[in-house]
Design a protein around this motif. Structure first.
Motif, PDB file in Angstrom:
ATOM      1  N   VAL A 149       0.840  -1.189   0.000  1.00  0.00           N
ATOM      2  CA  VAL A 149       0.000   0.000   0.000  1.00  0.00           C
ATOM      3  C   VAL A 149       0.882   1.248   0.000  1.00  0.00           C
ATOM      4  CG1 VAL A 149      -0.166   0.020   2.537  1.00  0.00           C
ATOM      5  CG2 VAL A 149      -1.891   1.215   1.182  1.00  0.00           C
ATOM      6  N   ASP A 150       0.436   2.260  -0.737  1.00  0.00           N
ATOM      7  CA  ASP A 150       1.077   3.584  -0.690  1.00  0.00           C
ATOM      8  C   ASP A 150       0.138   4.535   0.042  1.00  0.00           C
ATOM      9  OD1 ASP A 150       2.924   5.748  -1.399  1.00  0.00           O
ATOM     10  OD2 ASP A 150       1.270   6.419  -2.669  1.00  0.00           O
ATOM     11  N   LEU A 151       0.615   5.131   1.137  1.00  0.00           N
ATOM     12  CA  LEU A 151      -0.221   5.974   1.981  1.00  0.00           C
ATOM     13  C   LEU A 151      -0.280   7.423   1.506  1.00  0.00           C
ATOM     14  CD1 LEU A 151       0.878   4.624   5.504  1.00  0.00           C
ATOM     15  CD2 LEU A 151      -1.019   3.884   4.035  1.00  0.00           C
ATOM     16  N   THR A 152       0.434   7.735   0.437  1.00  0.00           N
ATOM     17  CA  THR A 152       0.404   9.098  -0.103  1.00  0.00           C
ATOM     18  C   THR A 152      -0.675   9.242  -1.163  1.00  0.00           C
ATOM     19  OG1 THR A 152       2.760   9.351   0.316  1.00  0.00           O
ATOM     20  CG2 THR A 152       1.756  10.912  -1.221  1.00  0.00           C
ATOM     21  N   ASP A 153      -0.683   8.305  -2.125  1.00  0.00           N
ATOM     22  CA  ASP A 153      -1.691   8.350  -3.192  1.00  0.00           C
ATOM     23  C   ASP A 153      -2.861   7.407  -2.943  1.00  0.00           C
ATOM     24  OD1 ASP A 153      -0.372  10.289  -4.636  1.00  0.00           O
ATOM     25  OD2 ASP A 153       0.784   8.844  -5.808  1.00  0.00           O
ATOM     26  N   PHE A 154      -2.857   6.706  -1.788  1.00  0.00           N
ATOM     27  CA  PHE A 154      -3.963   5.820  -1.400  1.00  0.00           C
ATOM     28  C   PHE A 154      -4.168   4.686  -2.423  1.00  0.00           C
ATOM     29  CE2 PHE A 154      -5.731  10.229  -0.225  1.00  0.00           C
ATOM     30  CZ  PHE A 154      -4.884  10.338   0.877  1.00  0.00           C
ATOM     31  N   LYS A 155      -3.078   4.021  -2.757  1.00  0.00           N
ATOM     32  CA  LYS A 155      -3.123   2.914  -3.718  1.00  0.00           C
ATOM     33  C   LYS A 155      -2.759   1.590  -3.032  1.00  0.00           C
ATOM     34  CE  LYS A 155      -3.843   5.261  -7.620  1.00  0.00           C
ATOM     35  NZ  LYS A 155      -4.001   6.620  -7.099  1.00  0.00           N
ATOM     36  N   VAL A 156      -3.403   0.506  -3.489  1.00  0.00           N
ATOM     37  CA  VAL A 156      -3.138  -0.829  -2.965  1.00  0.00           C
ATOM     38  C   VAL A 156      -2.875  -1.781  -4.129  1.00  0.00           C
ATOM     39  CG1 VAL A 156      -4.127  -2.824  -1.773  1.00  0.00           C
ATOM     40  CG2 VAL A 156      -4.500  -0.552  -0.864  1.00  0.00           C
ATOM     41  N   VAL A 157      -1.902  -2.688  -3.935  1.00  0.00           N
ATOM     42  CA  VAL A 157      -1.605  -3.724  -4.926  1.00  0.00           C
ATOM     43  C   VAL A 157      -1.606  -5.077  -4.218  1.00  0.00           C
ATOM     44  CG1 VAL A 157       0.197  -4.695  -6.395  1.00  0.00           C
ATOM     45  CG2 VAL A 157      -0.292  -2.257  -6.494  1.00  0.00           C
ATOM     46  N   LEU A 158      -2.232  -6.040  -4.865  1.00  0.00           N
ATOM     47  CA  LEU A 158      -2.269  -7.414  -4.356  1.00  0.00           C
ATOM     48  C   LEU A 158      -1.811  -8.347  -5.472  1.00  0.00           C
ATOM     49  CD1 LEU A 158      -3.170  -9.509  -2.165  1.00  0.00           C
ATOM     50  CD2 LEU A 158      -5.425  -9.478  -3.265  1.00  0.00           C
ATOM     51  N   SER A 159      -0.900  -9.267  -5.167  1.00  0.00           N
ATOM     52  CA  SER A 159      -0.426 -10.195  -6.201  1.00  0.00           C
ATOM     53  C   SER A 159       0.008 -11.512  -5.572  1.00  0.00           C
ATOM     54  CB  SER A 159       0.740  -9.576  -6.986  1.00  0.00           C
ATOM     55  OG  SER A 159       1.921  -9.591  -6.202  1.00  0.00           O
ATOM     56  N   HIS A 160       0.134 -12.530  -6.409  1.00  0.00           N
ATOM     57  CA  HIS A 160       0.751 -13.795  -6.008  1.00  0.00           C
ATOM     58  C   HIS A 160       1.231 -14.521  -7.261  1.00  0.00           C
ATOM     59  CE1 HIS A 160      -2.806 -16.085  -7.223  1.00  0.00           C
ATOM     60  NE2 HIS A 160      -3.580 -15.292  -6.474  1.00  0.00           N
ATOM     61  N   SER A 161       1.926 -15.615  -7.059  1.00  0.00           N
ATOM     62  CA  SER A 161       2.595 -16.308  -8.171  1.00  0.00           C
ATOM     63  C   SER A 161       1.647 -17.120  -9.029  1.00  0.00           C
ATOM     64  CB  SER A 161       3.686 -17.235  -7.610  1.00  0.00           C
ATOM     65  OG  SER A 161       3.077 -18.246  -6.804  1.00  0.00           O
ATOM     66  N   GLY A 162       0.423 -17.324  -8.566  1.00  0.00           N
ATOM     67  CA  GLY A 162      -0.524 -18.161  -9.285  1.00  0.00           C
ATOM     68  C   GLY A 162      -0.779 -19.476  -8.588  1.00  0.00           C
ATOM     69  N   ARG A 163      -0.009 -19.738  -7.539  1.00  0.00           N
ATOM     70  CA  ARG A 163      -0.166 -20.995  -6.805  1.00  0.00           C
ATOM     71  C   ARG A 163      -1.061 -20.819  -5.573  1.00  0.00           C
ATOM     72  NH1 ARG A 163       6.001 -23.502  -7.063  1.00  0.00           N
ATOM     73  NH2 ARG A 163       6.153 -23.495  -9.348  1.00  0.00           N
ATOM     74  N   PHE A 164      -1.526 -19.608  -5.372  1.00  0.00           N
ATOM     75  CA  PHE A 164      -2.450 -19.339  -4.262  1.00  0.00           C
ATOM     76  C   PHE A 164      -3.866 -19.412  -4.803  1.00  0.00           C
ATOM     77  CE2 PHE A 164      -4.631 -16.669  -1.106  1.00  0.00           C
ATOM     78  CZ  PHE A 164      -4.171 -17.253   0.063  1.00  0.00           C
ATOM     79  N   GLU A 165      -4.775 -19.991  -4.022  1.00  0.00           N
ATOM     80  CA  GLU A 165      -6.102 -20.315  -4.549  1.00  0.00           C
ATOM     81  C   GLU A 165      -6.995 -19.101  -4.788  1.00  0.00           C
ATOM     82  OE1 GLU A 165      -8.162 -21.307  -0.218  1.00  0.00           O
ATOM     83  OE2 GLU A 165      -7.744 -22.930  -1.624  1.00  0.00           O
ATOM     84  N   ARG A 166      -6.847 -18.022  -4.060  1.00  0.00           N
ATOM     85  CA  ARG A 166      -7.754 -16.879  -4.195  1.00  0.00           C
ATOM     86  C   ARG A 166      -7.303 -15.964  -5.340  1.00  0.00           C
ATOM     87  NH1 ARG A 166     -10.038 -14.686   1.497  1.00  0.00           N
ATOM     88  NH2 ARG A 166     -11.618 -13.935   0.035  1.00  0.00           N
ATOM     89  N   ALA A 167      -8.237 -15.562  -6.180  1.00  0.00           N
ATOM     90  CA  ALA A 167      -7.927 -14.668  -7.313  1.00  0.00           C
ATOM     91  C   ALA A 167      -7.916 -13.223  -6.832  1.00  0.00           C
ATOM     92  CB  ALA A 167      -8.954 -14.836  -8.413  1.00  0.00           C
ATOM     93  N   CYS A 168      -6.842 -12.506  -7.176  1.00  0.00           N
ATOM     94  CA  CYS A 168      -6.687 -11.126  -6.708  1.00  0.00           C
ATOM     95  C   CYS A 168      -7.818 -10.226  -7.224  1.00  0.00           C
ATOM     96  CB  CYS A 168      -5.343 -10.575  -7.166  1.00  0.00           C
ATOM     97  SG  CYS A 168      -3.928 -11.501  -6.531  1.00  0.00           S
ATOM     98  N   GLY A 169      -8.077 -10.276  -8.555  1.00  0.00           N
ATOM     99  CA  GLY A 169      -9.105  -9.416  -9.142  1.00  0.00           C
ATOM    100  C   GLY A 169     -10.481  -9.691  -8.570  1.00  0.00           C
ATOM    101  N   ALA A 170     -10.813 -10.956  -8.377  1.00  0.00           N
ATOM    102  CA  ALA A 170     -12.129 -11.327  -7.828  1.00  0.00           C
ATOM    103  C   ALA A 170     -12.271 -10.834  -6.395  1.00  0.00           C
ATOM    104  CB  ALA A 170     -12.311 -12.838  -7.890  1.00  0.00           C
ATOM    105  N   PHE A 171     -11.192 -10.945  -5.626  1.00  0.00           N
ATOM    106  CA  PHE A 171     -11.223 -10.451  -4.234  1.00  0.00           C
ATOM    107  C   PHE A 171     -11.474  -8.947  -4.191  1.00  0.00           C
ATOM    108  CE2 PHE A 171      -9.023  -8.645  -0.552  1.00  0.00           C
ATOM    109  CZ  PHE A 171      -9.660  -9.332   0.487  1.00  0.00           C
ATOM    110  N   PHE A 172     -10.802  -8.205  -5.042  1.00  0.00           N
ATOM    111  CA  PHE A 172     -11.005  -6.755  -5.093  1.00  0.00           C
ATOM    112  C   PHE A 172     -12.440  -6.419  -5.518  1.00  0.00           C
ATOM    113  CE2 PHE A 172      -6.759  -4.319  -5.357  1.00  0.00           C
ATOM    114  CZ  PHE A 172      -6.245  -5.056  -4.293  1.00  0.00           C
ATOM    115  N   LYS A 173     -12.926  -7.127  -6.543  1.00  0.00           N
ATOM    116  CA  LYS A 173     -14.277  -6.863  -7.042  1.00  0.00           C
ATOM    117  C   LYS A 173     -15.327  -7.095  -5.958  1.00  0.00           C
ATOM    118  CE  LYS A 173     -17.430  -8.103 -10.798  1.00  0.00           C
ATOM    119  NZ  LYS A 173     -17.631  -8.965 -12.004  1.00  0.00           N
ATOM    120  N   GLU A 174     -15.093  -8.097  -5.124  1.00  0.00           N
ATOM    121  CA  GLU A 174     -16.058  -8.448  -4.079  1.00  0.00           C
ATOM    122  C   GLU A 174     -16.067  -7.445  -2.930  1.00  0.00           C
ATOM    123  OE1 GLU A 174     -17.010 -12.207  -1.046  1.00  0.00           O
ATOM    124  OE2 GLU A 174     -15.374 -12.333  -2.523  1.00  0.00           O
ATOM    125  N   HIS A 175     -14.904  -6.848  -2.607  1.00  0.00           N
ATOM    126  CA  HIS A 175     -14.817  -6.085  -1.358  1.00  0.00           C
ATOM    127  C   HIS A 175     -14.496  -4.592  -1.507  1.00  0.00           C
ATOM    128  CE1 HIS A 175     -15.164  -9.755   0.982  1.00  0.00           C
ATOM    129  NE2 HIS A 175     -14.198 -10.311   0.234  1.00  0.00           N
TER     130      HIS A 175
END
Length: 393
Positions: free
Chosen positions: A326-352
């Protein structure tokens, strides 16, 4: 019928006449005069402005045989003193005469007929029937058209019958019927035109070609005449002067200095990119060592979104654990993983995201979002951190 004084002389700037009629329309008051030197919109040339008994003339239009003058308010009296804004009128005369001359020379040199003319506030344009004009063509055109100015050809305007007009070598056939007004540039061209013009080509002063662009298979030439061209020259000279001072060099060496500066900037950017890559490697190593509960999460100050994404990708290539930055100046968040983690980043963001006022999205392995306030981005960051830690555990 309004007697149009500008047909006989473009240099009439003040006269007395009578108001023949007044009209009230949705957009204001209009005055009709017995005689008018106010040029109405037409032929690519804007209208004149000025005053009628001291009342500002806002617009001038032509309707059949009448000239209608839109006024700020109705003038007093029936006999009125009219005055043209001469600076505006003379500028239009110079630009319009310049257009006639430029079109004539363009036709002579390249067989390119002028299709349209537009006189703007800052510059003028003609569209000519030719797919391209090279820099060499433009240089030749500019030299010859300015030579024609120096030759000071007489410019005359007069009215002839349709039959007489048919015997003249007109550039193109007139669109009007009955008597035809001719504008003749002596030894250059005959043109059917109702506009205002200077008395000779010397009155144009100079013509400076600015640029060309392709328009529907033809070429549009932008140009300036007289004081407009002089102002363009002075503006450019001012810019060159500032650049000379900035680079501490003569104008002839400015391009070389700018090219050297560009090379130095490229070298600096290359070095900065290498240092950033090195720094990201150090930061990534440190974050990997400090990760808790199988999640890499960290807060930054003044780290642009592009840099957050780059670091997240680097971390994801080194671990199978999710990465939350997270960047606390521009209020930006990034979530990523290698592809071996079961939860999809885009779907998680869309849901919450909506619950926290965030906007964004992404793919299964990378997502990014922005927030309106610091509280919102921190709340989502803490929520996401807790959610992923619970998923891992």
């Amino acid at each position: 019928m309004t007697i149009r004084l500008y047909y006989n002389s473009s240099y009439v700037t003040e006269w007395e006449t009578k108001i023949t009629k007044t009209l009230e329309r949705d957009d204001g008051w209009y005055v009709l005069l017995e005689e008018s030197a106010f040029y109405p919109h037409g032929g690519g040339q804007p209208c004149d402005t000025g005053t009628i008994n001291g009342v500002p003339v806002l617009d001038v239009i032509s309707e059949e045989d009448e000239v209608l003058h839109k006024v700020e308010r109705l003038p007093d009296g029936t006999t009125v003193l009219c005055q043209i804004d001469w600076q505006r009128r003379f500028d239009h005369m110079q630009q319009h005469s310049g257009q006639h001359l430029l079109s004539a020379v363009c036709l002579k040199l390249f067989g390119a007929m002028t299709l349209s003319f537009h006189l703007g506030i800052d510059s003028a344009t003609i569209d000519v029937e030719r797919p391209e004009l090279t820099l060499e063509h433009l240089s030749q055109l500019e030299l010859e058209v300015n030579q024609a100015i120096y030759d000071n050809h007489r410019i005359a305007s007069y009215t002839v019958s349709e039959e007489e007009a048919s015997r003249l070598p007109l550039v193109k056939s007139p669109t009007v019927t009955g008597n035809v007004r001719i504008v003749e540039i002596e030894n250059v061209e005959y043109n059917a035109c109702g506009g205002t013009h200077v008395a000779s080509t010397g009155g144009i002063g100079m013509i400076k070609l600015l640029r060309t662009e392709k328009i529907r298979g033809n070429t549009r030439i932008s140009f300036k005449c007289a004081n407009r061209a002089l102002k363009e020259f002075n503006d450019c000279l001012g810019i060159i002067g500032k650049l000379s001072l900035k680079f501490n060099t003569g104008k002839e060496d400015i391009v070389a200095r700018v090219e050297k500066w560009e090379q130095e900037e490229k070298q600096i950017l290359t070095e900065m990119a290498a240092l950033k890559e090195q720094n990201d490697s150090f930061v990534a190593r440190e974050l990997l060592e400090r990760q808790e509960s199988g999640l890499i999460a960290h807060q930054f100050e003044n780290k642009p979104l592009k840099d957050l994404q780059s670091l997240a990708i680097k971390l994801s290539s080194l671990t199978n654990n999710p990465v939350l930055l997270v960047d606390l100046t521009d209020f930006k968040v990034v979530l990523s993983h290698s592809g071996r983690f079961e939860r999809a980043c885009g779907a998680f963001f869309k849901e919450h995201l909506g619950e926290y006022g965030g906007k964004g999205g992404g793919s299964g392995t990378m997502a990014q979002a922005g927030f309106g306030t610091l509280n919102e981005v921190l709340a989502f960051y803490e929520f996401a951190k807790a959610e992923f830690r619970s998923s891992i555990s």
